[in-house]
Every structure is written in structure tokens, then in C-alpha cells.
Design a protein around this motif. Sequence first.
Motif, PDB file in Angstrom:
ATOM      1  N   LYS A 419       0.822  -1.277   0.036  1.00 30.60           N
ATOM      2  CA  LYS A 419      -0.523  -0.434  -0.013  1.00 30.60           C
ATOM      3  C   LYS A 419       0.841   1.238   0.500  1.00 30.60           C
ATOM      4  CE  LYS A 419      -4.195  -2.312   0.052  1.00 30.60           C
ATOM      5  NZ  LYS A 419      -2.474  -3.891   0.689  1.00 30.60           N
ATOM      6  N   THR A 429      -2.761   5.139  -6.635  1.00 30.59           N
ATOM      7  CA  THR A 429      -3.110   4.744  -4.942  1.00 30.59           C
ATOM      8  C   THR A 429      -4.099   3.694  -4.314  1.00 30.59           C
ATOM      9  OG1 THR A 429      -3.632   6.086  -2.775  1.00 30.59           O
ATOM     10  CG2 THR A 429      -4.604   6.726  -5.758  1.00 30.59           C
ATOM     11  N   TYR A 430      -4.422   3.501  -3.852  1.00 30.83           N
ATOM     12  CA  TYR A 430      -5.586   3.242  -3.142  1.00 30.83           C
ATOM     13  C   TYR A 430      -6.759   3.609  -2.873  1.00 30.83           C
ATOM     14  CZ  TYR A 430      -3.438  -1.927  -2.999  1.00 30.83           C
ATOM     15  OH  TYR A 430      -3.010  -3.189  -3.859  1.00 30.83           O
ATOM     16  N   ALA A 436     -10.148  -1.465   0.485  1.00 27.18           N
ATOM     17  CA  ALA A 436      -8.909  -1.210   0.159  1.00 27.18           C
ATOM     18  C   ALA A 436      -7.172  -1.358   1.228  1.00 27.18           C
ATOM     19  CB  ALA A 436      -8.709   0.880   0.539  1.00 27.18           C
ATOM     20  N   ASP A 437      -7.696  -2.377   1.911  1.00 29.13           N
ATOM     21  CA  ASP A 437      -6.907  -3.192   2.248  1.00 29.13           C
ATOM     22  C   ASP A 437      -7.809  -4.718   2.954  1.00 29.13           C
ATOM     23  OD1 ASP A 437      -7.796  -2.690   5.620  1.00 29.13           O
ATOM     24  OD2 ASP A 437      -8.653  -1.228   4.843  1.00 29.13           O
ATOM     25  N   TYR A 469     -10.459  -4.536  -5.630  1.00 32.94           N
ATOM     26  CA  TYR A 469      -9.495  -4.363  -4.781  1.00 32.94           C
ATOM     27  C   TYR A 469      -8.804  -5.693  -5.183  1.00 32.94           C
ATOM     28  CZ  TYR A 469      -6.681  -5.195  -0.341  1.00 32.94           C
ATOM     29  OH  TYR A 469      -5.807  -5.388   0.356  1.00 32.94           O
ATOM     30  N   ASP A 473      -4.415  -5.742  -6.354  1.00 38.48           N
ATOM     31  CA  ASP A 473      -2.611  -6.149  -5.671  1.00 38.48           C
ATOM     32  C   ASP A 473      -2.444  -6.667  -6.594  1.00 38.48           C
ATOM     33  OD1 ASP A 473      -4.304  -5.412  -3.355  1.00 38.48           O
ATOM     34  OD2 ASP A 473      -4.644  -7.331  -2.059  1.00 38.48           O
TER      35      ASP A 473
END
Length: 489
Positions: A419, A429-430, A436-437, A469, A473
Motif C-alpha cells: 500500500k 493509489t488505493y 482498500a486493505d 480491490y 493488488d
Amino acid sequence: MFLSKSKYLAGLQCPKLLWHEYNRKDVIPGIDPLTRAVLDEGNRVGALAQKLFPGGIKVAREYVPEKQAAKSLEALKLGKPLFEAGFVNQQAYALADILVPVNDGVWDLIEVKSSTVVKDQNYHDVAFQKYTYQGAGLKIRKAYLMYINKEYVRRGEIEPAKFFLKQDITEKADRLVPEIEAEIVGMQQVIGRSEMPDVRIGTHCTDPRDCPLKDLCWNFLPDEGHIFILFRGGKHRYELLERGILKLVDIPDDVELNAKQAIQVKSHRADRAHVDKKALGRFLKKFVYPLYFLDFETMAPAIPAYDLTSPYREVPFQYSVHVIEKEGADPVHHSYLAPGDVDPRPEILQRLKALLGESGSIIAYYADFEKRCLKNASDTYTDYRDWFKGLNGRFVDLLEPFQDFFYYHPAQAGSASLKNVLPAITGITYKGMEIADGRTASAEYYRVTFDKKSDEKERQRVRDALEKYCDLDTRGMVEIYLALKDQIN
């Protein structure tokens, strides 16, 4: 003003936090979705523990301590196990997870935790309860901590008697009970102050848990490049703080730094990336086409959701794979998101066995995690065990060049996490993503899959966010790989 068990523990951690709980509650952030997920899981564990005591009575909650105490004292007369009975002793107030009658007027106290180990804070927790209940007139014989057996394996319906372990902590709790009254007096004095206590930041900000006031107390630090992003800075950071040094760029030469810290500080001073081209070149030689960029999303609930799983054991429910067949080829995306009604591991193993082929590098970010997920799954579904063993030598960990500081950019802020690295090296960017995680991904998947309160529209919205998401990744890993290649050309 009553001092509840949670407030008492907050006071042990930090007087400033305790003061805010009573005087400036509005400053303390509300419960976020991740914290709510943790609380919900704790409630599920607590409800499971109650099944060990058939005939037990749950005392209906009153939010006025004196009323709860009166109702609980009346319930004691029934001589049955009680759940969430609350009692008052002067300014102390506590709810008992479980009280078990031993004989006439004598009770055992059981505190239920959703952890797999007994922690030091648990003794303070139980000691406060014992002090409160004994002061309210109860005779407590033993105090137990009931926690999760991490070796438990689900086979059919959850078996509470096997799922939980129970430890007698009476002796250790009793050693703390004499200190509690003085602690409470001191905490009442803190609460009654007109101004908050002046408490400097320190290790107590994260021990035994992250303090919700951390953003408030730490806001004096510079927005960028402060000393607390020093890589594995440990006590160095607090020593620098004592000397009035707040920025990495201001660390004097007399401070001894290790090689990685020195690279980090030099990079921040120059405000540009550090690049070790030779080391990067050696690393990139590990990549053998076709390339498979792999990422899992997992859930690890306290109460196993599927057979042949254990508490807090990661179960992959989603994968994303970007495949680059040869040098210069465009990446092709493959993904899978489990429906949730059956154990997803057999389907994931079957699909990945077909997808990953027999040659080429499998790239993951912190590859030990993906390997562990596959190993655990293949150890359970043993037809895939030999296949997994054959994969081991093909893994390349994309974390390596950032963890070893072959590349470091000030925008990473001392972190080698995906991240932080992705936006630092690529600008991608997230930010703005609904999920987002990984922790949020896990909590949201569990919520819409197993919580029957979620309707189909909500379920589909979360699943769409999960797809986006997990895709980022692995797409992000592809972009990082290409950016590293550019660095050595």
C-alpha cells in the motif's frame, strides 16, 4: 461517576485517555467498521461459551448501574448460572460474562475472551471484577479465564467443550485486588480534573491496545518524514524525541544507524529514491516467464466457518492472478471469489492447479503468506499436497527489494508494504476505493456472507468492491515489476 471495567483498563493504559472518556468523549473517534467487526466476533464467542451452561440465565441489560445491580442481585437467588450480571462496589461497576453457582452463596467467575492465549491485561480485568463483586456481597471462590483452543478443528457442529480452554487465574488476580481501590481513587481524581493530564507519547500508546486518541496526541509530529517512520527505530525514536528531534532529516551524525536506516535518512535528506541497480538486477533475474502475479484475500474467524478449519486459521476466499506469458506481453487477469456457502479451498486449489501450469515464476507480495495459505489448504485436501510442493521453488517475493532497501523512496514513509510502495514507485493509489486493505476485505466478506442481515443488493455491492480491490493488488504488482525493470535500464 461509575468506573466500568473498560474505563478502568483505559485508566491503567493512560490517564489522558481516561480523562477524555468522561470529560471530552466527543474527541474520541466512534466505533469504526473494523472495530465493530471485532466486537461482533467477541459477542459470537461469548454466546458460544454460554452454551456450556445449559439452564443459564441472561440478565437483561439496564444502562443504569444501580438498576442492573438490583436486578442481578435478585437473579442470584435463583442459584443458576448467570450471564452478564452486573454489580456495583462504591464507584466500581462490572458485568460478569459468566457466574457459576458452586454451593450456597458461593460462585465461580468466568471471563470469556476471544483470544488464544492468556494476556497480562486479563489478570487486571478479572481482578477488577472480583473486587467489584466481592464488595457487592458475592463470595467468589475461583476466577477463570475461558479462551479459545487454537488447536481445535471443526468437524460438523462447533463443540464448545472442545473449542474452549479454561485456566484458573485466581491466584494472579488476587495479587492485584488489594491495589484496585487505590487505583480507583487515583482515577477518580484524574476524572475530576478541569484540565486533561499532561501525558507524553510513549509505548503505552499501543500497549496493550492501540489508543483511540493516538491521532490527537501525535499530531505535533510533522506530516511527512517524522522520526517515528524510522525503519525498525525502536527506542531510537523516543531518544530522538527527548532530544527535540522530530524529523529524519534532522537526525545528527552522532546517532548510530544501521545500514537500512542510513539509506532511509539519506533518501529523505536528498528527497529522492535510493536505487541499488546491481542488487535490483540480481533480484530481477529470478523472474522466469510466464509470470503469475498471485494474491489471496482470506478470512480467519475465531469460530471456524467450515469443517477442517481451526480458529484464526486463514482460509482463502478469493484470488487474483495476472499472467504475463512472455516479455512485452500484456497481462491477462484471472480471478475467483467464493460464494461462501461451501468451503472455498477445494475450488481454489483446483482452479489454481490448472492456471499456474508447471513452469514460470509465481510472484506474490510477502510470498510466505500465499505459500502458507496453499500449504494449509493442501495439507487438508491432500490430493494437492504434491502439487503444492512442486510450486515452492517457483515463488518470488516482490517484497524483497523493498524490505532489503534495494529501492527506497521517501514517499514510502518507512514502510515496505504494498500500500505504500505502489503509489511511491508508480503513482497508483488505493485512495477512494470502498475496500482498500486486507482487514476490511476479510471483515466485509464475512459480514455479507455469514450475517443474514445483509440483503442481496448489499452483498453484491461488497463483492464488486472485493473484485476491484484484489485486482488492484496483482495489477499493482505488475506495475511495480515493470517500474523496477525501468530502474535498471
